[in-house]
Design an enzyme around this catalytic site. Structure first.
Site, short mmCIF file in Angstrom:
data_model
loop_
_atom_site.label_atom_id
_atom_site.label_comp_id
_atom_site.label_asym_id
_atom_site.label_seq_id
_atom_site.Cartn_x
_atom_site.Cartn_y
_atom_site.Cartn_z
N ASN A 1 0.88 -1.30 0.10
CA ASN A 1 0.01 -0.14 0.21
C ASN A 1 0.90 1.31 -0.30
OD1 ASN A 1 0.76 -0.31 2.68
ND2 ASN A 1 -1.49 0.60 3.60
N GLU B 1 4.82 -3.75 12.48
CA GLU B 1 3.83 -2.56 12.20
C GLU B 1 2.73 -3.32 11.32
OE1 GLU B 1 3.84 0.41 13.03
OE2 GLU B 1 6.01 0.75 13.45
N CYS C 1 -3.01 1.79 6.81
CA CYS C 1 -3.30 1.25 8.08
C CYS C 1 -3.93 2.26 9.02
CB CYS C 1 -1.86 0.49 8.53
SG CYS C 1 -0.73 1.73 8.65
N GLU D 1 8.23 3.12 14.42
CA GLU D 1 9.24 3.55 13.35
C GLU D 1 9.39 4.90 13.36
OE1 GLU D 1 8.02 1.13 10.05
OE2 GLU D 1 9.54 -0.15 10.11
P1 NAP Z 1 0.41 -8.84 4.05
O1 NAP Z 1 -0.35 -9.69 3.16
O2 NAP Z 1 0.65 -9.24 5.39
O3 NAP Z 1 1.67 -8.84 3.28
C1 NAP Z 1 2.88 -8.10 3.66
C2 NAP Z 1 4.17 -8.55 3.22
O4 NAP Z 1 4.42 -9.95 3.80
C3 NAP Z 1 4.27 -8.75 1.79
O5 NAP Z 1 5.73 -8.55 1.37
C4 NAP Z 1 4.12 -10.24 1.66
O6 NAP Z 1 4.56 -10.78 0.48
C5 NAP Z 1 4.68 -10.62 2.89
N1 NAP Z 1 4.27 -12.13 3.48
C6 NAP Z 1 3.17 -12.57 3.20
N2 NAP Z 1 2.86 -13.84 3.90
C7 NAP Z 1 4.15 -14.05 4.28
C8 NAP Z 1 4.82 -15.18 4.89
N3 NAP Z 1 4.18 -16.14 5.19
N4 NAP Z 1 6.20 -14.82 5.37
C9 NAP Z 1 6.79 -14.00 5.10
N5 NAP Z 1 6.27 -12.78 4.32
C10 NAP Z 1 4.90 -12.97 3.97
O7 NAP Z 1 -0.08 -7.43 3.82
P2 NAP Z 1 -0.23 -6.68 2.50
O8 NAP Z 1 -1.79 -6.99 2.21
O9 NAP Z 1 0.61 -6.34 1.69
O10 NAP Z 1 -0.77 -4.81 3.41
C11 NAP Z 1 -1.76 -4.69 4.02
C12 NAP Z 1 -1.81 -4.84 5.71
O11 NAP Z 1 -0.56 -3.99 5.63
C13 NAP Z 1 -2.97 -4.07 6.22
O12 NAP Z 1 -3.33 -5.03 7.22
C14 NAP Z 1 -2.22 -2.70 6.64
O13 NAP Z 1 -2.90 -2.46 7.99
C15 NAP Z 1 -0.77 -3.45 7.00
N6 NAP Z 1 0.04 -2.25 7.22
C16 NAP Z 1 0.27 -1.71 8.43
C17 NAP Z 1 1.12 -0.57 8.48
C18 NAP Z 1 1.70 0.03 9.69
O14 NAP Z 1 2.60 0.52 9.77
N7 NAP Z 1 1.16 -0.63 10.85
C19 NAP Z 1 1.54 0.26 7.37
C20 NAP Z 1 1.05 -0.07 6.07
C21 NAP Z 1 0.39 -1.03 5.87
P3 NAP Z 1 3.60 -11.25 -0.74
O15 NAP Z 1 3.10 -9.85 -1.43
O16 NAP Z 1 4.64 -11.73 -1.77
O17 NAP Z 1 2.57 -12.17 -0.33
#
Ligand code: NAP
Length: 487
Positions: free
Chosen positions: A161, A260, A294, A468
């Protein structure tokens, strides 16, 4: 890796003509298609790293570690500062690339590039101010000297995102602290990460200090890196579900973790709030990145006296938004990242409507090849609807009515998440009191945007561990070492 679409004119080809970035070398490859969410068309194909590739990245990070750690802070600072400068000079190309692979409106993408680059500027400054401490024991027995050392090789995992900002928010402090890193960006948005690595090289980051790899199989690839005793840090930004899996994986080798994770931000509007300011703030808190943030306001709790005017005002503003491809300069709300994301958003909206909510604008996916969902306002949402508990990650504002301050705080806290909250009130004392009662890491007071590199960003409860940015962000990549001094 090739990009074949008309919109690719936004990107300088030199910025993305690369594959896996390991030890300063680019290794072309394919296996992960990158899709333009505005059209559903494949725009590029990036390499699919194997476990062996990841181990080579750890080798490269290890080979560069001693030299980088010994590089004087001032020199590390100047490299980060040059990287900031280069990102600023290439801001338009980077924004075009972000918009192309993520779908976000160009204005949002430009905002992200500026925000992302600021992490390099901030950490260029922090690199020269790494703190230490000296004190006496209370008994006077000896002196306590505390130094901070780089924690070691860090694996950085980022979501789709904010493809630039989530990477710089980790690379900046890691490099400032003296760590070498392996960045694994999200599969949906790898082009920005590769482009930034290219700029880092130009800024003078030595080979192996920053390595970037993409993989279709992140579970085993990341697990293999975490199992390697040379890896001492995991910094993850993404969903709470994946965060839990990674915490368990990191536990096997007791790897230090910064997490995060997801959010479910409440947005509280009290009767004494300035209505226009609350509506302006609501639009920013809800619609930055089309709701794919997020910190996005998920649950609007509005006090009875101002409720109807707020619903009317928000409906008018949301209905007036221009939805379209991110690359169209007039677009205010771009497509969602995938068709699956659209289906999830619509499932939450449909569930709420089945339970009695009413859409005052929007409420159904838009037809066409792209992944579009219109800005939507739901009123009369019951508190037991799934949308009240799950992260929406889309342009949907769910509005609930409340009567008292106590009720608002209780409702705000009925979630496993604790990242961000927003409070609008004309009474600062009340706003601070309410902020104190809300279980989140961040609270916006009469303000819809809180992200800033100089502020500690992070959550409590199941929204994460650690912070962060800010003055403490660098310490997430350092270990305190205590020397007991006899003198
Ligand atoms: P995600 O599905 O959890 O994926 C995040 C990252 O983790 C991607 O690079 C993904 O790779 C990788 N990943 C997925 N499964 C994994 C595993 N089993 N082992 C290691 N890495 C793995 O999240 P998203 O859909 O990309 O992002 C949206 C989420 O991020 C939302 O929940 C949002 O709230 C959160 N977010 C939080 C913050 C914060 O600062 N708190 C900031 C931004 C976003 P692939 O893409 O290759 O699957």
């Amino acid at each position: 890796m090739t990009i074949h679409t008309a919109t690719s004119s936004y990107a300088d080809p030199a910025l993305h003509a690369q594959g896996l970035f390991i030890g300063g070398r680019r290794e072309p490859g394919a296996g992960i298609p990158v899709v333009d969410p505005a059209t559903g068309q494949t725009i590029a194909d990036v390499p699919n790293a194997s476990i062996e590739d990841a181990m080579r990245a750890v080798d490269a990070a290890e080979a560069a570690a001693a030299g980088w750690r010994a590089t004087p802070p001032r020199q590390r600072s100047e490299i980060l500062r040059r990287w900031f400068q280069l990102m600023s000079e290439h801001a338009e190309e980077l924004a075009g690339l972000i918009s192309l692979e993520n779908g976000k409106a160009l204005t949002d993408a430009r905002g992200e590039v500026a925000y992302a680059a600021e992490f390099f500027r901030w950490y260029a400054e922090e690199a020269t101010r790494i703190p230490g401490e000296f004190r006496h024991t209370p008994s006077g027995s000896h002196g306590i000297l505390v130094d901070h050392e780089p924690i070691g090789i860090a694996v950085l995992i980022t979501p789709w995102n904010f493809p630039a900002a989530m990477a710089t928010r980790k690379i900046g402090p890691a490099l400032a602290a003296g760590c070498t890193v392996i960045l694994k960006p999200a599969s949906e948005t790898p082009l920005t990460a590769y482009a930034m690595a290219r700029l880092g090289e130009e800024a003078g980051v030595p080979a192996g200090v920053v390595n970037v790899l993409t993989t279709r199989d992140p579970g085993p690839v990341v697990a293999a890196m975490l199992a390697d005793p040379r890896v001492r840090k995991l910094s993850f930004t993404g969903s709470t579900g994946v965060g839990r899996v990674l915490l368990a994986e990191a536990a096997k080798s007791v790897v230090n973790c910064s997490m995060e994770l997801g959010g479910n931000a409440p947005f509280l509007v009290f009767d004494d709030a300035d209505l226009d300011a609350a509506l302006d703030g609501a639009m920013i808190a809800k619609m930055r990145n089309a709701g794919e943030a997020c910190t996005a306001a998920n649950r609007f709790y509005v006090q009875a006296g101002i409720h109807d005017a707020f619903v009317k005002g928000l409906t008018a503003r949301m209905a007036a938004m221009k939805v379209g491809a991110g690359s169209d300069p007039a677009t205010q709300c771009g497509p969602m990242i995938t068709q699956k994301a659209v289906a999830k958003i619509h499932h939450l909206v449909s569930d709420a409507m089945k339970r009695g909510a009413r859409a005052t604008t929007g409420g159904a996916p838009l037809p066409g090849d792209g992944f579009f969902y219109p800005p939507t306002v739901l009123e009369n949402v019951p508190v037991d609807a799934a949308i009240a508990h799950e992260e929406i990650f889309g342009p949907v504002a769910a509005i609930y009515r409340f009567a008292t301050e106590e009720e608002a705080i209780r409702l705000a806290n009925t979630t496993e998440y604790g990242l961000a909250a927003y409070v609008y009130s004309g009474d600062l004392k009340r706003a601070l009191r309410v902020g104190k009662g809300i279980e989140t890491g961040m609270v916006g007071i009469n303000r819809g945007l809180m992200s800033d590199p100089a502020a500690p960003f992070g959550g409590v409860k199941q929204s994460g561990i650690g912070r962060e940015g800010g003055v403490t962000g660098i310490l997430e990549f350092m270990e305190a070492k205590y020397y007991a001094l006899e003198f």
